[in-house]
Design a protein around this motif. Structure first.
Motif, PDB file in Angstrom:
ATOM      1  N   ARG A 432       0.847  -1.130  -0.131  1.00 63.82           N
ATOM      2  CA  ARG A 432      -0.040   0.023   0.048  1.00 63.82           C
ATOM      3  C   ARG A 432       0.999   1.264   0.033  1.00 63.82           C
ATOM      4  O   ARG A 432       1.900   1.230   0.407  1.00 63.82           O
ATOM      5  CB  ARG A 432      -0.767  -0.192   1.313  1.00 63.82           C
ATOM      6  N   ASP A 434       1.484   3.461   2.220  1.00 66.74           N
ATOM      7  CA  ASP A 434       2.056   3.715   3.447  1.00 66.74           C
ATOM      8  C   ASP A 434       3.320   2.759   3.618  1.00 66.74           C
ATOM      9  O   ASP A 434       3.979   2.609   4.777  1.00 66.74           O
ATOM     10  CB  ASP A 434       1.463   3.891   4.494  1.00 66.74           C
ATOM     11  N   THR A 436       2.795  -0.455   4.162  1.00 71.45           N
ATOM     12  CA  THR A 436       2.414  -1.663   4.871  1.00 71.45           C
ATOM     13  C   THR A 436       1.759  -2.733   3.848  1.00 71.45           C
ATOM     14  O   THR A 436       1.712  -2.235   2.390  1.00 71.45           O
ATOM     15  CB  THR A 436       1.248  -1.287   5.800  1.00 71.45           C
TER      16      THR A 436
END
Length: 459
Positions: A432, A434, A436
């Motif tokens: 993703r 971010d 993660t």
RNA sequence: GGAGAGGUGGCCGAGUGGUCGAAGGCAGCGGUCUUGAAAACCGCCAGGGUGCAAGCCCUCGAGGGUUCGAAUCCCUCCCUCUCCGCCA
């Protein structure tokens, strides 16, 4: 010896492995049937040409004729000797006894001489015929690594609305992979899995295993070491320059490159009941590969490493069932990779890329966004039908119920999950913005979480 | 790792250098008896290779040796069990 299930005869050192009994024509390491060499010469030469292997079929044929001739001689010599010994049981006077003894000695020497000749002929055949690869399925596309036939694509290559990272960057950033420590402690291409990657590794194993159990496979955790004869029986070269196999220096053992070796060896020198076939075995093992000669080849991160864990399928079938089983293995692999929500393609491997034991091979290639420029498909699993090529060396047969004759089985193998590459594909496809990583639904029950990365519990 | 005991047919278990591919038992298969079954009784029954078959060859954990001849004697190795040590 187990009292139920297939017999395991002399697994430690299968009978006649090193020096086949003089009454047996089959079991050298020639993995094509030596008796068919002359008859199927055209086909064998065709197979060699398509695979790009130089092999001398003519000399293998000649060599087999030598072996057969010596074998017949030995058979006769043994018979004469047996007759002579029977005659020696009766009472003989001194003179007769002396003559008998002298004759016996001569017969013994004759047998020894023929045995020595046979051993030489056998070694010669082993070398020549052992160099011949398996036959090739008529539908296998001709050519090299790039000439595979694309059977289908499932899913579209993953797209991102952010700058996607490759698994190495992700892994380091998220505290999942440590290649530097691996290199320091062990060597180049060894690594540590950490935090969520550890859970992912274990989840993948269990996920795949549960599917296999549902498909009727008997789960095994196998030894990670095997005897060189077993390694060779499967078709890997245990020693030598370009071997893919590590050997121990203080024991006559090799680190396995795949559980195919230990599962294949499981029924070496056994005669199975036709009713027990197909025998579907699932094996979890660590896999060790030297990757000799692979230097510089698409070797970033987890794609090509010296050690990984793999859940392997190994199936023993009747000859007439192996092709259907091959399709079945592929279907299971697709089920496993489909469940990981990964785009993939299925390819029919071309002749030049098959490897000597395989009659036909399918690969599943998952989309790997970080591979090459802008992503590409990379192999995550493969399914091979090796027909009787491995079984001949391993001497794994089954008894036909109707004819009561023993026949060689067919052997197939397929990857359920090769963890290094599966982890790579999951990380890169499910990342993703971010950093993660989303856990595919099918793995969530095994992971106990839906996200991998810092801030998620246990990272 | 040390000490000891072993490895014989599907299983258990005898086996004196030649008459042993191997007693006996169990299991299995076929039969007699029985309405059926059980029991009892009779018979068959190690495996592998090769061959259309008869047959021939090989195999008593594996390899080597002694001998005219090895399941049997000798050596090496592998494996199993018991005890000790070490250890997760």
């Amino acid at each position: 010896m187990s009292s139920d299930g297939p017999r395991l005869v002399g697994l430690a050192r299968p009978k006649g492995w090193r020096c086949a009994g003089p009454g047996e024509l089959l079991p050298f390491s020639a993995m094509l049937d030596p008796r068919c060499l002359a008859d199927r010469r055209q086909e064998i030469e065709e197979s060699c040409r398509k695979r790009g292997i130089k092999a001398d079929v003519a000399s293998a044929v000649a060599s087999y004729e030598q072996v057969a001739a010596r074998q017949t001689e030995l058979n006769d010599a043994n018979r004469r000797r047996n007759e002579h010994q029977k005659a020696g049981k009766q009472k003989l006077d001194d003179e007769q006894r002396a003559a008998h003894t002298a004759e016996g000695r001569a017969l013994k020497e004759a047998v020894a001489r023929i045995e020595a000749d046979l051993a030489v002929a056998r070694a010669d055949l082993e070398e020549r015929a052992g160099a011949l690869p398996n036959f090739i399925h008529p539908d296998v596309p001709e050519g090299g690594e790039e000439d595979f036939r694309l059977l289908r694509r499932v899913g579209e290559p993953t797209t991102f609305d952010f700058e996607a990272r490759d698994h190495l960057e992700l892994g380091i950033q998220q505290g999942l992979l440590d290649f530097e420590a691996g290199a320091r402690v062990t060597g180049n291409k060894f690594y540590y899995l950490k935090n969520g990657a550890v859970l992912l590794e274990l989840a993948l194993q269990r996920y795949a295993l549960d599917i296999l159990i549902e498909e009727g496979f008997v789960p095994h955790i196998t030894p990670d070491l095997a005897r060189p004869e077993i390694v060779a029986g499967i078709g890997y070269n245990p020693r030598g320059e370009e071997t893919q196999i590590y050997s121990l220096s203080n024991a006559d053992l090799c680190l396995v490159g795949t559980a195919e070796i230990t599962l294949g060896g499981l029924h070496a020198d056994a005669i199975l009941d036709e009713d027990d076939l197909p025998l579907k075995l699932a094996g979890i093992s660590h896999c060790f590969r030297t990757e000799a000669g692979a230097a510089g080849r698409e070797s970033k991160g987890l794609y090509r490493v010296h050690q990984f864990t793999k859940v392997e399928m190994f199936v023993i079938t009747r000859p007439e069932d192996s092709e259907a089983m091959h399709e079945n293995l592929l279907a299971i692999e697709e089920r496993i990779f489909g469940g990981l929500e990964l785009p993939y393609q299925v390819i029919d491997i071309a002749s030049g890329d098959l490897g000597a034991p395989a009659f036909r091979k399918y690969d599943i290639e998952a989309w790997m966004p970080g591979r090459g420029e802008g992503g590409s498909y990379g192999e995550v699993s493969s399914a091979s039908n090796c027909t009787d090529y491995q079984a001949r060396r391993l001497k794994t047969r089954f008894r036909r119920k109707d004819t009561k004759k023993n026949e060689l089985v067919h052997m197939l193998n397929g990857t359920a999950v090769a963890n290094s590459r599966a982890i790579l594909a999951v990380l890169e496809n499910h990342q993703r913005a971010d950093g993660t990583i989303g856990v595919p639904k099918a793995l969530q029950p095994y992971m106990g979480r839906d996200t991998i990365g810092p801030g998620t519990s246990s990272s």
